[in-house]
Design an enzyme around this catalytic site. Structure first.
Site, short mmCIF file in Angstrom:
data_model
loop_
_atom_site.label_atom_id
_atom_site.label_comp_id
_atom_site.label_asym_id
_atom_site.label_seq_id
_atom_site.Cartn_x
_atom_site.Cartn_y
_atom_site.Cartn_z
N PRO A 10 44.15 36.92 39.07
CA PRO A 10 44.37 35.56 39.58
C PRO A 10 43.14 34.66 39.53
CG PRO A 10 44.39 37.16 41.36
CD PRO A 10 44.43 37.94 40.09
N ASN A 11 43.42 33.42 39.19
CA ASN A 11 42.44 32.32 39.16
C ASN A 11 41.49 32.37 37.95
OD1 ASN A 11 43.41 31.23 41.68
ND2 ASN A 11 42.40 32.96 42.67
N ARG A 18 36.39 26.46 37.15
CA ARG A 18 36.31 27.10 38.46
C ARG A 18 34.89 27.54 38.75
NH1 ARG A 18 38.26 33.26 39.70
NH2 ARG A 18 37.81 33.26 41.92
N TYR A 23 30.70 31.35 37.68
CA TYR A 23 31.39 31.96 36.54
C TYR A 23 31.02 31.36 35.19
CZ TYR A 23 34.23 33.88 40.32
OH TYR A 23 34.63 34.53 41.46
N ASN A 73 39.82 42.88 34.60
CA ASN A 73 39.16 42.11 35.67
C ASN A 73 40.25 41.79 36.69
OD1 ASN A 73 37.92 40.37 37.40
ND2 ASN A 73 36.85 39.21 35.83
N ALA A 76 40.49 38.71 42.52
CA ALA A 76 40.56 38.95 43.98
C ALA A 76 41.40 40.18 44.33
CB ALA A 76 41.09 37.72 44.69
N HIS A 79 39.86 43.55 45.66
CA HIS A 79 39.38 43.82 47.02
C HIS A 79 40.45 44.31 47.97
CE1 HIS A 79 36.00 41.90 45.21
NE2 HIS A 79 36.61 40.73 45.12
N ASP A 86 47.04 51.72 42.28
CA ASP A 86 47.94 52.83 41.93
C ASP A 86 48.39 52.71 40.48
OD1 ASP A 86 47.65 53.93 44.41
OD2 ASP A 86 49.64 53.37 45.16
N GLU A 100 36.75 48.59 34.78
CA GLU A 100 36.82 47.44 35.70
C GLU A 100 35.63 46.54 35.40
OE1 GLU A 100 36.67 48.59 39.86
OE2 GLU A 100 35.99 46.57 40.44
N HIS A 102 33.67 42.60 36.03
CA HIS A 102 33.53 41.35 36.79
C HIS A 102 32.48 40.49 36.11
CE1 HIS A 102 35.95 42.95 40.03
NE2 HIS A 102 35.30 44.09 39.86
N ILE A 103 32.75 39.20 36.13
CA ILE A 103 31.80 38.25 35.55
C ILE A 103 30.58 38.12 36.48
CG2 ILE A 103 31.50 35.82 34.90
CD1 ILE A 103 34.65 35.89 34.40
N SER A 104 30.88 37.92 37.75
CA SER A 104 29.80 37.83 38.75
C SER A 104 29.49 39.23 39.26
CB SER A 104 30.24 36.93 39.92
OG SER A 104 31.29 37.56 40.65
N ARG A 109 27.57 38.91 46.65
CA ARG A 109 28.32 37.78 47.20
C ARG A 109 28.84 38.11 48.61
NH1 ARG A 109 32.40 35.87 42.77
NH2 ARG A 109 32.48 34.07 44.18
N ARG A 113 33.82 40.94 49.22
CA ARG A 113 33.81 41.28 47.79
C ARG A 113 33.09 42.61 47.52
NH1 ARG A 113 35.61 36.44 45.36
NH2 ARG A 113 34.97 34.62 46.54
C1 DQA Z 1 35.57 38.35 39.94
C2 DQA Z 1 34.96 38.61 41.31
C3 DQA Z 1 36.03 38.55 42.40
O1 DQA Z 1 35.45 38.76 43.67
C4 DQA Z 1 36.72 37.21 42.41
O2 DQA Z 1 37.77 37.22 43.34
C5 DQA Z 1 37.18 36.78 41.06
C6 DQA Z 1 36.35 37.06 39.89
C7 DQA Z 1 34.49 38.26 38.82
O3 DQA Z 1 34.86 38.37 37.66
O4 DQA Z 1 33.32 38.04 39.13
O5 DQA Z 1 38.20 36.10 40.93
O6 DQA Z 1 36.42 39.44 39.61
#
Ligand code: DQA
Length: 144
Positions: A10-11, A18, A23, A73, A76, A79, A86, A100, A102-104, A109, A113
Site C-alpha cells: 500500500p501507498n 509521496r 522515498y 516490499n 505498512a 508491521h 502466512d 523483503e 524496503h526503500i527506507s 524511523r 516501523r
Molecule cells: C517501506 C517502509 C514502511 O514502514 C512504510 O510503511 C512503507 C514503505 C519502505 O519501503 O521504506 O510504505 O516499506
C-alpha cells in the site's frame, strides 16, 4: 525465461510524490525500468503494486503455483499483517526465495516501523538503500 515477481504494498503507487524526503522522487515506472535494465538475460521482471491485502496474498499464491521468486516490499503491512506473513511463508516453505525489501530504513524511523512480522519467514531482508534494495535482491534471486 524466468520471471521474478516484484510485489509492492500500500501507498507505494504514490512513489515519486509521496514523502520524497524519505522515498526519493522516482516512481514505480522508474523502478520497473531500473530493474529491467539491470536484470540478467532471460529474466522477466513482473512488477506489481496494490493497496489491497487480499490481492497481495493472492499474488503470493501465484508465486507458489508458478514457482516464481519474490521480491516483496510489504510497505505498512510489514508491521502488522499476519495474513500477509502466512502467505509469504508459503513461498519460502515451497523452497522459493522471498526477499523483503524496503526503500527506507524502518529501524531508523518511528518505533512502530521497527517490527516486521514478515522478516522471520523471509529468505533475507534488504532495507535503507533506496531502489538499490530491490536491485540487490534481484541480483540474489537470479544468481546462476
Ligand atoms: C517501506 C517502509 C514502511 O514502514 C512504510 O510503511 C512503507 C514503505 C519502505 O519501503 O521504506 O510504505 O516499506
Amino acid at each position: 525465461m524466468s520471471t521474478v515477481l516484484v510485489l509492492n504494498g500500500p501507498n507505494l503507487g504514490r512513489l515519486g510524490s509521496r514523502e520524497p524526503d524519505v522515498y526519493g522522487s522516482a516512481n514505480l515506472d522508474d523502478l520497473r525500468a531500473l530493474l529491467r535494465a539491470s536484470a540478467r538475460e532471460g529474466v522477466v521482471i513482473d512488477l506489481r503494486q496494490t493497496d489491497d491485502e487480499a490481492e497481495l496474498i493472492h499474488w503470493l499464491y501465484e508465486a507458489v503455483d508458478e514457482r516464481m521468486p519474490v521480491i516483496l516490499n510489504p510497505a505498512a503491512f510489514t508491521h502488522y499483517s499476519y495474513a500477509l506473513r502466512d502467505a509469504a511463508a508459503l513461498v519460502t516453505k515451497a523452497g522459493l526465495p522471498l526477499i523483503e525489501v524496503h526503500i527506507s530504513n524502518p529501524h531508523a524511523r518511528e518505533t512502530f516501523r521497527h517490527t516486521s512480522v514478515v522478516s522471520a519467514i523471509a529468505t533475507g531482508v534488504i532495507a535503507g538503500l533506496g531502489f538499490n534494495s530491490y536491485r540487490l535482491a534481484l541480483d540474489f534471486v537470479t544468481q546462476p
